[in-house]
Design a protein around this motif. Sequence first.
Motif, PDB file in Angstrom:
ATOM      1  N   ASN A 128       0.834  -1.207   0.000  1.00 45.76           N
ATOM      2  CA  ASN A 128       0.000   0.000   0.000  1.00 45.76           C
ATOM      3  C   ASN A 128       0.864   1.251   0.000  1.00 45.76           C
ATOM      4  OD1 ASN A 128      -1.441   2.163   2.005  1.00 45.76           O
ATOM      5  ND2 ASN A 128      -2.914   1.231   0.598  1.00 45.76           N
ATOM      6  N   VAL A 129       1.938   1.218   0.781  1.00 42.32           N
ATOM      7  CA  VAL A 129       2.866   2.358   0.799  1.00 42.32           C
ATOM      8  C   VAL A 129       3.479   2.554  -0.586  1.00 42.32           C
ATOM      9  CG1 VAL A 129       4.985   3.273   1.807  1.00 42.32           C
ATOM     10  CG2 VAL A 129       3.352   2.033   3.245  1.00 42.32           C
ATOM     11  N   LEU A 130       3.858   1.449  -1.233  1.00 45.15           N
ATOM     12  CA  LEU A 130       4.443   1.543  -2.571  1.00 45.15           C
ATOM     13  C   LEU A 130       3.468   2.159  -3.564  1.00 45.15           C
ATOM     14  CD1 LEU A 130       6.593   0.992  -4.690  1.00 45.15           C
ATOM     15  CD2 LEU A 130       5.769  -1.364  -4.827  1.00 45.15           C
ATOM     16  N   GLN A 131       2.205   1.767  -3.458  1.00 46.13           N
ATOM     17  CA  GLN A 131       1.194   2.354  -4.351  1.00 46.13           C
ATOM     18  C   GLN A 131       1.154   3.865  -4.206  1.00 46.13           C
ATOM     19  OE1 GLN A 131      -2.504   0.320  -3.543  1.00 46.13           O
ATOM     20  NE2 GLN A 131      -2.786  -0.136  -5.689  1.00 46.13           N
ATOM     21  N   ARG A 132       1.201   4.329  -2.977  1.00 41.97           N
ATOM     22  CA  ARG A 132       1.144   5.774  -2.718  1.00 41.97           C
ATOM     23  C   ARG A 132       2.431   6.462  -3.174  1.00 41.97           C
ATOM     24  NH1 ARG A 132      -0.522   6.061   3.458  1.00 41.97           N
ATOM     25  NH2 ARG A 132      -0.651   8.292   3.034  1.00 41.97           N
ATOM     26  N   MET A 133       3.544   5.771  -3.092  1.00 41.21           N
ATOM     27  CA  MET A 133       4.802   6.333  -3.599  1.00 41.21           C
ATOM     28  C   MET A 133       4.727   6.523  -5.107  1.00 41.21           C
ATOM     29  SD  MET A 133       7.566   4.140  -1.318  1.00 41.21           S
ATOM     30  CE  MET A 133       9.037   4.902  -2.018  1.00 41.21           C
ATOM     31  N   GLN A 134       4.128   5.555  -5.802  1.00 36.82           N
ATOM     32  CA  GLN A 134       4.030   5.648  -7.259  1.00 36.82           C
ATOM     33  C   GLN A 134       3.211   6.844  -7.710  1.00 36.82           C
ATOM     34  OE1 GLN A 134       2.613   1.635  -8.363  1.00 36.82           O
ATOM     35  NE2 GLN A 134       4.552   1.402  -9.433  1.00 36.82           N
ATOM     36  N   GLU A 135       2.225   7.227  -6.906  1.00 35.51           N
ATOM     37  CA  GLU A 135       1.388   8.370  -7.271  1.00 35.51           C
ATOM     38  C   GLU A 135       2.202   9.660  -7.346  1.00 35.51           C
ATOM     39  OE1 GLU A 135      -1.660   8.436  -4.359  1.00 35.51           O
ATOM     40  OE2 GLU A 135      -2.626   6.588  -5.041  1.00 35.51           O
ATOM     41  N   LYS A 136       3.389   9.671  -6.722  1.00 33.62           N
ATOM     42  CA  LYS A 136       4.231  10.869  -6.712  1.00 33.62           C
ATOM     43  C   LYS A 136       5.150  10.953  -7.932  1.00 33.62           C
ATOM     44  CE  LYS A 136       2.658  12.138  -2.696  1.00 33.62           C
ATOM     45  NZ  LYS A 136       1.924  13.410  -2.496  1.00 33.62           N
ATOM     46  N   GLU A 137       5.074   9.957  -8.830  1.00 38.71           N
ATOM     47  CA  GLU A 137       5.923   9.919 -10.033  1.00 38.71           C
ATOM     48  C   GLU A 137       7.401   9.974  -9.656  1.00 38.71           C
ATOM     49  OE1 GLU A 137       4.781  12.696 -13.033  1.00 38.71           O
ATOM     50  OE2 GLU A 137       2.644  12.322 -12.771  1.00 38.71           O
ATOM     51  N   THR A 138       7.768   9.204  -8.660  1.00 38.72           N
ATOM     52  CA  THR A 138       9.139   9.180  -8.187  1.00 38.72           C
ATOM     53  C   THR A 138      10.083   8.608  -9.245  1.00 38.72           C
ATOM     54  OG1 THR A 138       8.453   7.138  -7.102  1.00 38.72           O
ATOM     55  CG2 THR A 138       8.693   9.075  -5.715  1.00 38.72           C
ATOM     56  N   GLY A 139      11.365   8.961  -9.112  1.00 41.72           N
ATOM     57  CA  GLY A 139      12.356   8.433 -10.026  1.00 41.72           C
ATOM     58  C   GLY A 139      12.808   7.033  -9.657  1.00 41.72           C
ATOM     59  N   LEU A 159      -5.903  -9.002   1.455  1.00 38.92           N
ATOM     60  CA  LEU A 159      -6.098  -7.601   1.085  1.00 38.92           C
ATOM     61  C   LEU A 159      -6.188  -7.465  -0.428  1.00 38.92           C
ATOM     62  CD1 LEU A 159      -3.780  -5.551   3.451  1.00 38.92           C
ATOM     63  CD2 LEU A 159      -6.204  -6.052   3.677  1.00 38.92           C
ATOM     64  N   GLN A 160      -7.152  -6.722  -0.888  1.00 38.09           N
ATOM     65  CA  GLN A 160      -7.329  -6.470  -2.318  1.00 38.09           C
ATOM     66  C   GLN A 160      -6.677  -5.142  -2.667  1.00 38.09           C
ATOM     67  OE1 GLN A 160      -8.553  -8.752  -4.347  1.00 38.09           O
ATOM     68  NE2 GLN A 160      -8.943 -10.130  -2.617  1.00 38.09           N
ATOM     69  N   GLN A 161      -5.390  -5.191  -2.935  1.00 34.92           N
ATOM     70  CA  GLN A 161      -4.668  -3.979  -3.311  1.00 34.92           C
ATOM     71  C   GLN A 161      -4.957  -3.617  -4.759  1.00 34.92           C
ATOM     72  OE1 GLN A 161      -2.973  -2.194  -1.237  1.00 34.92           O
ATOM     73  NE2 GLN A 161      -2.821  -3.589   0.494  1.00 34.92           N
ATOM     74  N   GLY A 162      -4.983  -2.329  -5.048  1.00 32.95           N
ATOM     75  CA  GLY A 162      -5.119  -1.901  -6.422  1.00 32.95           C
ATOM     76  C   GLY A 162      -3.866  -2.259  -7.206  1.00 32.95           C
ATOM     77  N   PRO A 163      -3.948  -2.317  -8.520  1.00 41.44           N
ATOM     78  CA  PRO A 163      -2.781  -2.691  -9.329  1.00 41.44           C
ATOM     79  C   PRO A 163      -1.685  -1.643  -9.245  1.00 41.44           C
ATOM     80  CG  PRO A 163      -4.560  -1.888 -10.733  1.00 41.44           C
ATOM     81  CD  PRO A 163      -5.124  -1.973  -9.349  1.00 41.44           C
ATOM     82  N   LEU A 164      -0.439  -2.097  -9.181  1.00 41.19           N
ATOM     83  CA  LEU A 164       0.692  -1.189  -9.211  1.00 41.19           C
ATOM     84  C   LEU A 164       0.901  -0.696 -10.641  1.00 41.19           C
ATOM     85  CD1 LEU A 164       3.251  -3.128  -6.977  1.00 41.19           C
ATOM     86  CD2 LEU A 164       1.998  -1.058  -6.368  1.00 41.19           C
ATOM     87  N   LYS A 165       1.344   0.538 -10.752  1.00 43.04           N
ATOM     88  CA  LYS A 165       1.631   1.082 -12.074  1.00 43.04           C
ATOM     89  C   LYS A 165       2.910   0.448 -12.618  1.00 43.04           C
ATOM     90  CE  LYS A 165      -0.384   5.623 -11.019  1.00 43.04           C
ATOM     91  NZ  LYS A 165      -0.101   7.069 -10.915  1.00 43.04           N
ATOM     92  N   VAL A 166       2.973   0.344 -13.938  1.00 43.68           N
ATOM     93  CA  VAL A 166       4.178  -0.186 -14.583  1.00 43.68           C
ATOM     94  C   VAL A 166       5.155   0.971 -14.737  1.00 43.68           C
ATOM     95  CG1 VAL A 166       5.106  -1.445 -16.549  1.00 43.68           C
ATOM     96  CG2 VAL A 166       2.772  -1.892 -15.771  1.00 43.68           C
ATOM     97  N   THR A 167       5.902   1.239 -13.669  1.00 45.98           N
ATOM     98  CA  THR A 167       6.832   2.370 -13.677  1.00 45.98           C
ATOM     99  C   THR A 167       8.273   1.939 -13.878  1.00 45.98           C
ATOM    100  OG1 THR A 167       6.886   2.215 -11.260  1.00 45.98           O
ATOM    101  CG2 THR A 167       5.376   3.821 -12.231  1.00 45.98           C
ATOM    102  N   ALA A 168       8.566   0.646 -13.775  1.00 42.69           N
ATOM    103  CA  ALA A 168       9.906   0.101 -14.013  1.00 42.69           C
ATOM    104  C   ALA A 168      10.965   0.810 -13.178  1.00 42.69           C
ATOM    105  CB  ALA A 168      10.258   0.181 -15.504  1.00 42.69           C
TER     106      ALA A 168
END
Length: 799
Positions: A405-416, A436-445
């Motif tokens: 869940n923390v990672l999902q929120r980190m991705q929303e910040k468009e981190t490098g 837990l039904q987490q939302g899908p993580l973005k493919v940010t690589a």
Amino acid sequence: MGDWNMRVDTLSEEALRRLAEMLDNTTCGWRQLASVVTEQPRFRCSESELTSCSLQVLSPTGSPGRFLLARLADRSCTLAFLLHCLKRMNHQEAVQYLTTAVTEQIRIVVQPQSQEASEGSRVVLTCKASGPAGLSYQWFRGREEVSLGPELLLSPFSLVHQGSYTCRVNHGENWIFSDWAHIRFIRSVNSSCSSSLFPGSASGLRIVRQPQSQTASEGDTLFLECHAEANPPAQFQWYHNNKPMPEHKTRSLRIPCVTTVHRGLYSCRVYNFYHETWSDTAQVTIGPSSITDATWVDGPATDKVALMIGNMNYIYHTQLCAPMADVHELSNLLRQLDFKVVSLLDLNCQEMHSAVTEFLLLLDKGVYGLLYFAGHGYENYGNSFMVPIDAPASYTSEHCLCVQNVLQRMQEKETGLNILLLDMCRKRNLNDDIILQQGPLKVTANIVFGYATCVDAEAYEVKRDGLSNGIFISFLKQRLCEDEKITVMLDKVAEDMGRCEITRGRQALELRSNLSERRSLTDRIHNSDCPAASSARNLQWGIAHDLPKSRNLLFDCGVKVQLGFAAEFSNIMIIYTRILEKPRDVVSCSAQLTDFPEDLDIDLKKSNQETLVEAGSLLLIKENLPSPEVPSLYTRLRSLQRLKAELTFTVCLHYCYSNMDEDIQERQTVTVGKPLVSKLNLHEPRVPCCSSPPSSFDLLSLEVPESSSFAEALGSDLPASETSSTGSASTTWSYYSQTAVDSATADGPTSSRRANIPEESELFDCDAPKPLTASTSLPPSHGKDTKYKFSNMYNFSSY
């Protein structure tokens, strides 16, 4: 019996898939196989190849074992050698399966041959195969079935028979196709002497698919193909910049995890017993077109921020020792790499939620975000959970923080770059059956997970006199400052851990990553295009690390006392007092601190001590404090995050005159505001805010110290270990953001260790001829030179 001298890739796809499934484990799997095959140097896998194997777990259909088998096949590994290695690993299941698969494998030993024939002649195509008894043969012209049996007779031959033929050999559900045989009609026997087997090719060998030029990024897989028709069958040799590539002798060239050294010109030499030809030249470009551009060389970081949480003093569970030293040493090393570090010890559920929320507000586009957690933890159904110190005896996910869940929120910040280092157990929590039904993580690589241990395994700490280290950090701190891609650096840490005898078979680092570019913790920070926003980030970080200014107190008796402050962690502060001046007739004098707020965690037995060790601080760098030659008293204040009002305490001066035996006291009340992280009020839930970031920031919304500059805001007494270089990324920062989960109601305390789920193993002893002491702690500038000797450890326990 099958032919054991055949290459690994002659196995059927189903057989390779089954073998890969057997190798996709941590105890007797692909990593062990990669180690064993180095018996023959040509099969040695590079660090980048091992990293590529690890990355396969991030794909829904990826398999590290299958990837490794493909690498071995590219280097002409035989089935016999693979069986030998599996036997050395004592992988009985894989040995038995491979033996059966090879024994029952269908292999074509005589291929049908292309021919030219004249009208009325007799043409025979033959296909012979080895394998289990009862093989059947089907002949096809194109997609049309034309005959059965190992031989195909075309007699009398005519124009209607011209075409391409292949044979399918079957046994039950297993089957294999032969090579294509091309039958060409000619008008007469004489004309065949001057005719070519393949139109447009004078050599009798024709390339039908040329390698194509392409552009790839670092970390991608390079794939080139060169297909040819020939009789006898063609052989292949690939060349890079006109130099042969000895390990690439198949029609497909595949290089995983490419770097800039792989750029250049590629061509393939195609030949058989009679003829030779060359493919077209393919140009391969790696990375951006301007590879010397400073933005590529320096790295893409716009800023670097780290949140370090170490939970030790659990209320209802086994107390830990290592997180304090681990967080401290890792924080010092990250500061050397220009990270803005927030280091916190012993957080409850509410405080952890709030700390993560504040950490997320420091993130923005291009920022490197690093989260480190040391403490109790568990993993259920692929989700990892960090356990707060107030978690009840039978805790579940509602009492903990979910890392994903923390990672999902980190991705929303468009981190490098998103780095999560989890130094905790990953055993199953039998009390928690919630998925837990987490939302899908973005493919940010740009995600890197460094787990201190494997799934369903424990992480250990080694206890010493007064100070402990976790196994993970013991090895990580020796490699952290290396200028390597972070996945390469963590792979080296894994190898170092694998050579440690006391953890072998108990703990092994697991790396998960989808990082597609070269990202390193040593990457330099770029100048921001928005200096005002960058200043806002620096100011907010400074607010959480603002120490009270040193001050002098003058008492009525003429004694002058210096009151100073130093930070050990972002939520732990040392207050020291020392006598600067005293009248001649005052023979003894000391300034002690008392009357602290109830919110703080203070061990009264360790307050007002003459040394830092006696005060409970084993880590604070002495360069930040008065010279030890000047007598001082030290008091250690913990849990500053729970301070609800300004810090107020009493300085009590004890002194005695030369002509009197009676001790005299004078008292002064001192208020120093809200120091360090207490300004963030982590004990309070965060109020909701809109998910979309505001279009602009308002520095007036910040609780700015009276000082007019960032340096002044930090104060002249801020230790060197708490400073950080000015970052350079835009952000919007406020104290309260996003909904935080309320602390769960804790169960009653219990003295039973077995109440902790997951259940942890008992301690076991290690030899300790020379136990280490707290004096081994080094200042930040020497952190990476610390030598960790496991032979000195005498107590070894799990998290």
